[in-house]
Write an enzyme that holds these catalytic residues in place. Structure first.
Site, PDB file in Angstrom:
ATOM      1  N   LYS A  22       0.841  -1.203   0.000  1.00  0.00           N
ATOM      2  CA  LYS A  22       0.000   0.000   0.000  1.00  0.00           C
ATOM      3  C   LYS A  22       0.876   1.254   0.000  1.00  0.00           C
ATOM      4  O   LYS A  22       0.612   2.204  -0.744  1.00  0.00           O
ATOM      5  CB  LYS A  22      -0.891  -0.004   1.251  1.00  0.00           C
ATOM      6  CG  LYS A  22      -1.642   1.287   1.487  1.00  0.00           C
ATOM      7  CD  LYS A  22      -2.517   1.217   2.711  1.00  0.00           C
ATOM      8  CE  LYS A  22      -1.811   1.570   3.998  1.00  0.00           C
ATOM      9  NZ  LYS A  22      -1.526   3.007   4.186  1.00  0.00           N
ATOM     10  N   ASN A  23       1.925   1.228   0.814  1.00  0.00           N
ATOM     11  CA  ASN A  23       2.732   2.444   0.949  1.00  0.00           C
ATOM     12  C   ASN A  23       3.655   2.689  -0.248  1.00  0.00           C
ATOM     13  O   ASN A  23       4.356   3.694  -0.299  1.00  0.00           O
ATOM     14  CB  ASN A  23       3.544   2.406   2.252  1.00  0.00           C
ATOM     15  CG  ASN A  23       2.644   2.588   3.465  1.00  0.00           C
ATOM     16  OD1 ASN A  23       1.457   2.857   3.323  1.00  0.00           O
ATOM     17  ND2 ASN A  23       3.212   2.437   4.657  1.00  0.00           N
ATOM     18  N   ARG A  92      -4.645  10.615   4.350  1.00  0.00           N
ATOM     19  CA  ARG A  92      -3.467  11.398   4.697  1.00  0.00           C
ATOM     20  C   ARG A  92      -2.433  11.424   3.549  1.00  0.00           C
ATOM     21  O   ARG A  92      -1.830  12.435   3.241  1.00  0.00           O
ATOM     22  CB  ARG A  92      -2.873  10.796   5.978  1.00  0.00           C
ATOM     23  CG  ARG A  92      -1.415  10.936   6.156  1.00  0.00           C
ATOM     24  CD  ARG A  92      -1.042  12.193   6.887  1.00  0.00           C
ATOM     25  NE  ARG A  92       0.385  12.390   6.765  1.00  0.00           N
ATOM     26  CZ  ARG A  92       1.005  13.472   7.128  1.00  0.00           C
ATOM     27  NH1 ARG A  92       0.357  14.476   7.642  1.00  0.00           N
ATOM     28  NH2 ARG A  92       2.297  13.573   6.970  1.00  0.00           N
ATOM     29  N   CYS A 116      -5.649   8.181   8.811  1.00  0.00           N
ATOM     30  CA  CYS A 116      -5.698   7.402  10.052  1.00  0.00           C
ATOM     31  C   CYS A 116      -5.471   8.311  11.257  1.00  0.00           C
ATOM     32  O   CYS A 116      -4.744   9.290  11.172  1.00  0.00           O
ATOM     33  CB  CYS A 116      -4.595   6.339  10.008  1.00  0.00           C
ATOM     34  SG  CYS A 116      -5.200   4.656   9.905  1.00  0.00           S
ATOM     35  N   ARG A 121      -0.147  14.974  12.435  1.00  0.00           N
ATOM     36  CA  ARG A 121       0.829  14.539  11.422  1.00  0.00           C
ATOM     37  C   ARG A 121       1.180  15.752  10.582  1.00  0.00           C
ATOM     38  O   ARG A 121       0.602  15.993   9.538  1.00  0.00           O
ATOM     39  CB  ARG A 121       0.247  13.393  10.596  1.00  0.00           C
ATOM     40  CG  ARG A 121       0.059  12.149  11.445  1.00  0.00           C
ATOM     41  CD  ARG A 121      -0.601  11.030  10.695  1.00  0.00           C
ATOM     42  NE  ARG A 121       0.324  10.276   9.870  1.00  0.00           N
ATOM     43  CZ  ARG A 121       0.017   9.113   9.313  1.00  0.00           C
ATOM     44  NH1 ARG A 121      -1.164   8.590   9.508  1.00  0.00           N
ATOM     45  NH2 ARG A 121       0.889   8.481   8.557  1.00  0.00           N
ATOM     46  N   ASP A 306       4.429   0.696  12.164  1.00  0.00           N
ATOM     47  CA  ASP A 306       3.234  -0.020  11.694  1.00  0.00           C
ATOM     48  C   ASP A 306       3.174  -1.454  12.240  1.00  0.00           C
ATOM     49  O   ASP A 306       2.118  -2.079  12.233  1.00  0.00           O
ATOM     50  CB  ASP A 306       3.211  -0.072  10.154  1.00  0.00           C
ATOM     51  CG  ASP A 306       2.917   1.296   9.546  1.00  0.00           C
ATOM     52  OD1 ASP A 306       2.528   2.211  10.281  1.00  0.00           O
ATOM     53  OD2 ASP A 306       3.088   1.442   8.319  1.00  0.00           O
ATOM     54  N   ILE A 328       7.427   7.198  16.909  1.00  0.00           N
ATOM     55  CA  ILE A 328       7.050   7.886  15.665  1.00  0.00           C
ATOM     56  C   ILE A 328       5.694   8.588  15.774  1.00  0.00           C
ATOM     57  O   ILE A 328       5.589   9.774  15.475  1.00  0.00           O
ATOM     58  CB  ILE A 328       7.038   6.903  14.460  1.00  0.00           C
ATOM     59  CG1 ILE A 328       8.255   5.989  14.468  1.00  0.00           C
ATOM     60  CG2 ILE A 328       6.908   7.675  13.141  1.00  0.00           C
ATOM     61  CD1 ILE A 328       9.583   6.614  14.104  1.00  0.00           C
ATOM     62  N   ARG A 398      -8.569  -0.781   4.933  1.00  0.00           N
ATOM     63  CA  ARG A 398      -7.789   0.236   4.212  1.00  0.00           C
ATOM     64  C   ARG A 398      -6.415  -0.304   3.843  1.00  0.00           C
ATOM     65  O   ARG A 398      -5.759   0.200   2.948  1.00  0.00           O
ATOM     66  CB  ARG A 398      -7.561   1.455   5.115  1.00  0.00           C
ATOM     67  CG  ARG A 398      -8.746   2.345   5.222  1.00  0.00           C
ATOM     68  CD  ARG A 398      -8.387   3.531   6.034  1.00  0.00           C
ATOM     69  NE  ARG A 398      -7.581   4.440   5.222  1.00  0.00           N
ATOM     70  CZ  ARG A 398      -7.491   5.723   5.442  1.00  0.00           C
ATOM     71  NH1 ARG A 398      -8.127   6.265   6.450  1.00  0.00           N
ATOM     72  NH2 ARG A 398      -6.766   6.498   4.674  1.00  0.00           N
TER      73      ARG A 398
HETATM   74  C1  UD1 Z   1       4.424   6.725   6.275  1.00  0.00           C
HETATM   75  C2  UD1 Z   1       3.554   5.525   6.081  1.00  0.00           C
HETATM   76  C3  UD1 Z   1       3.013   5.024   7.422  1.00  0.00           C
HETATM   77  C4  UD1 Z   1       4.143   4.804   8.393  1.00  0.00           C
HETATM   78  C5  UD1 Z   1       5.052   6.034   8.477  1.00  0.00           C
HETATM   79  C6  UD1 Z   1       6.279   5.815   9.328  1.00  0.00           C
HETATM   80  C7  UD1 Z   1       2.621   5.860   3.877  1.00  0.00           C
HETATM   81  C8  UD1 Z   1       1.418   6.108   3.040  1.00  0.00           C
HETATM   82  N1  UD1 Z   1       2.464   5.854   5.207  1.00  0.00           N
HETATM   83  O1  UD1 Z   1       3.613   7.764   6.806  1.00  0.00           O
HETATM   84  O2  UD1 Z   1       2.299   3.802   7.203  1.00  0.00           O
HETATM   85  O3  UD1 Z   1       3.604   4.547   9.663  1.00  0.00           O
HETATM   86  O4  UD1 Z   1       5.493   6.413   7.165  1.00  0.00           O
HETATM   87  O5  UD1 Z   1       6.996   4.743   8.869  1.00  0.00           O
HETATM   88  O6  UD1 Z   1       3.699   5.609   3.360  1.00  0.00           O
HETATM   89  N2  UD1 Z   1       6.740  14.510  10.594  1.00  0.00           N
HETATM   90  C9  UD1 Z   1       6.932  15.863  10.875  1.00  0.00           C
HETATM   91  N3  UD1 Z   1       6.853  16.755   9.856  1.00  0.00           N
HETATM   92  C10 UD1 Z   1       6.615  16.391   8.570  1.00  0.00           C
HETATM   93  C11 UD1 Z   1       6.434  15.019   8.293  1.00  0.00           C
HETATM   94  C12 UD1 Z   1       6.506  14.087   9.326  1.00  0.00           C
HETATM   95  O7  UD1 Z   1       7.146  16.224  12.023  1.00  0.00           O
HETATM   96  O8  UD1 Z   1       6.573  17.247   7.688  1.00  0.00           O
HETATM   97  C13 UD1 Z   1       6.814  13.538  11.691  1.00  0.00           C
HETATM   98  C14 UD1 Z   1       5.463  12.831  11.915  1.00  0.00           C
HETATM   99  O9  UD1 Z   1       4.635  13.578  12.768  1.00  0.00           O
HETATM  100  C15 UD1 Z   1       5.890  11.534  12.521  1.00  0.00           C
HETATM  101  C16 UD1 Z   1       7.222  11.248  11.824  1.00  0.00           C
HETATM  102  O10 UD1 Z   1       7.675  12.483  11.303  1.00  0.00           O
HETATM  103  O11 UD1 Z   1       6.128  11.691  13.897  1.00  0.00           O
HETATM  104  C17 UD1 Z   1       7.133  10.203  10.738  1.00  0.00           C
HETATM  105  O12 UD1 Z   1       6.232  10.615   9.743  1.00  0.00           O
HETATM  106  P1  UD1 Z   1       6.397  10.165   8.225  1.00  0.00           P
HETATM  107  O13 UD1 Z   1       7.600   9.319   8.079  1.00  0.00           O
HETATM  108  O14 UD1 Z   1       6.302  11.394   7.394  1.00  0.00           O
HETATM  109  O15 UD1 Z   1       5.120   9.272   8.014  1.00  0.00           O
HETATM  110  P2  UD1 Z   1       4.127   9.278   6.791  1.00  0.00           P
HETATM  111  O16 UD1 Z   1       4.865   9.525   5.523  1.00  0.00           O
HETATM  112  O17 UD1 Z   1       2.949  10.120   7.105  1.00  0.00           O
END
Ligand code: UD1
Length: 417
Positions: A22-23, A92, A116, A121, A306, A328, A398
């Site tokens: 999915k990711n 998201r 989710c 986020r 995850d 995370i 999902r």
């Molecule tokens: C992706 C995955 C999700 C997984 C996560 C961490 C997808 C669709 N989803 O989510 O399943 O759980 O990676 O492996 O690929 N953060 C900031 N600022 C930002 C962006 C992120 O502070 O601009 C923080 C977030 O709040 C969080 C951490 O960084 O604490 C990790 O987020 P991120 O790696 O960006 O996760 P996603 O890409 O949303």
């Protein structure tokens, strides 16, 4: 609202071909807007998020065709750069359209994404990186407006945290930028590598994906290609965990074992025998369920956030205390209430949870609050004595294609009602 009814206590055994990740599929589909050709993406999982991503592409004016597991996108007719809340509010990861749309059109208006419930986020890393590439970002109450006075410019960008989404967005923006972009402290997840492989097949020049420094030499144009999405490492771990928690055995085809080695090691420590050859993974429970002294989530190659809810449930059936630290997302412990209703002793304080292992899980009526937490509850229900009902199935589905069907094929007594 749909729910699962599970009668626990069955030993699961069987072979599953795991779905595409999915990711991976979501950013790769978003990346097709960077191209001027036809892209065919194979191994796409039939999930609501995949369908929503296809709907977004159609709204943007792309032509799409989804047959079995293959999605063809022709972005040459792209005519719109606006995404409304009706589409982005449900998912998201719709934020991954930001970088590619900006690179392709020079302007994008996008409503803030939903998804989710994993706590706040933020997207500051995405926006700061794009600003460094010359984008002007206006953050309004309900939407974001980004434009580039001229072409995006290559830049050296250091992420303060290896965010998966920010790495993907910036990598996609950089492929059509002028000059070279270097992303430092980039995320190293296998799905980032998959996206880079896809983009390079389309004509991009990306080096170093999978390491923490990614270099992208901008090109003027991308063409189409065919690409097969990698297997879903979290889904693979879920089916192996389902076999482990019920004292059974399973083989999972189509997932690269290297991509889930942190989870495989822990399944082994928990008391299962784990092996693999090429893309075939197998697990056999040895009937011992050892606790996990300390599991701490971290960016890849560390233990994935995850996977945490899956291992919380495994810990619930183990002998002894297990300790978890989530680094995370703050709302990762959504399954705790449900597990407690099933008789598990869990003490949670902030990012830490201590699970007192017990052999005596009993069925209960519980509710999935998010995707992986829901999967964790399904695992616990499979191991519990008696009947469980799990509400909130839409969260689980999902991320899992044919979840009920696959578990039934492994011998589970699970019914969607
Ligand atoms: C992706 C995955 C999700 C997984 C996560 C961490 C997808 C669709 N989803 O989510 O399943 O759980 O990676 O492996 O690929 N953060 C900031 N600022 C930002 C962006 C992120 O502070 O601009 C923080 C977030 O709040 C969080 C951490 O960084 O604490 C990790 O987020 P991120 O790696 O960006 O996760 P996603 O890409 O949303």
């Amino acid at each position: 609202m749909d729910r699962y009814e599970i009668v626990g206590g069955q030993r699961l055994e069987g072979e599953i071909r795991v779905q595409g990740a999915k990711n991976s599929v979501l950013p790769i589909l978003a990346a097709t807007v960077l191209t001027n050709g036809r892209c065919t993406i194979h191994n796409c999982p039939a999930l609501s998020d995949t369908a929503l991503t296809v709907q977004i592409l159609q709204t943007l004016g792309c032509r799409t065709d989804w047959e079995q597991g293959s999605i063809t996108v022709d972005s040459s007719s792209l005519s719109n750069q606006e995404l409304s809340e009706t589409l982005t509010g449900k998912m998201r990861s719709s934020i991954v359209f930001l970088g590619p749309l900006l690179a392709r059109c020079g302007r994008v208006k996008i409503a803030y994404p939903g998804g989710c419930r994993l706590g706040p986020r933020p997207i500051d890393l995405h926006l700061n990186g794009l600003r460094q590439m010359g984008a002007v970002v206006q953050e309004e109450q309900d939407y974001l407006l980004c434009h580039t006075p001229s072409k995006l410019q290559g830049a050296r960008i250091t992420l303060s945290f290896p965010s998966v989404g920010a790495t993907e967005n910036l990598m996609m923006a950089a492929v059509l930028a002028q000059g070279k972009t270097t992303l430092c402290q980039a995320a190293r997840e296998p799905e980032i590598v998959d996206l880079a492989v896809f983009l390079n097949r389309c004509g991009a020049r990306i080096c170093g994906a999978g390491s923490s420094v990614i270099e992208i030499e901008g090109v003027t144009r991308l063409g189409g290609c065919e690409h097969t999405v990698i297997g879903d490492r979290i889904a693979a771990a879920t089916y192996l965990a389902a076999a482990a928690i019920t004292g059974g055995q399973a083989a999972v085809l189509g997932a690269d074992p290297r991509n889930l080695s942190s989870m495989l090691m822990l399944l082994q420590k928990n008391g299962s025998r784990v092996g693999w050859e090429k893309n075939r993974l197998f697990l056999k429970s040895e009937g011992r369920f050892r606790a996990f002294p300390h599991i701490e989530t971290a960016p890849y190659p560390g233990f994935p956030t995850d996977g945490l809810p899956l291992f919380l449930s495994l810990a619930a059936t183990a002998q002894g205390n297990s300790i978890f630290v989530e680094n995370i997302f703050e709302n990762r412990y959504s399954s705790v209430l449900g597990l407690q209703k099933m008789g598990v002793q869990i003490h949670r304080e902030g990012r830490t949870a201590v699970v007192e292992g017990s052999k005596e899980l009993h069925g209960a009526d519980v509710c999935a609050e998010d995707l992986r937490g829901g999967a964790g509850l399904v695992l616990a229900a499979l191991a519990a004595r008696g009947r469980s009902r799990i509400e909130g199935v839409h969260w689980i589905e999902r991320g899992y294609e044919h979840f009920c069907r696959n578990l039934t094929a492994m011998g589970a007594k699970i019914r969607k009602e």
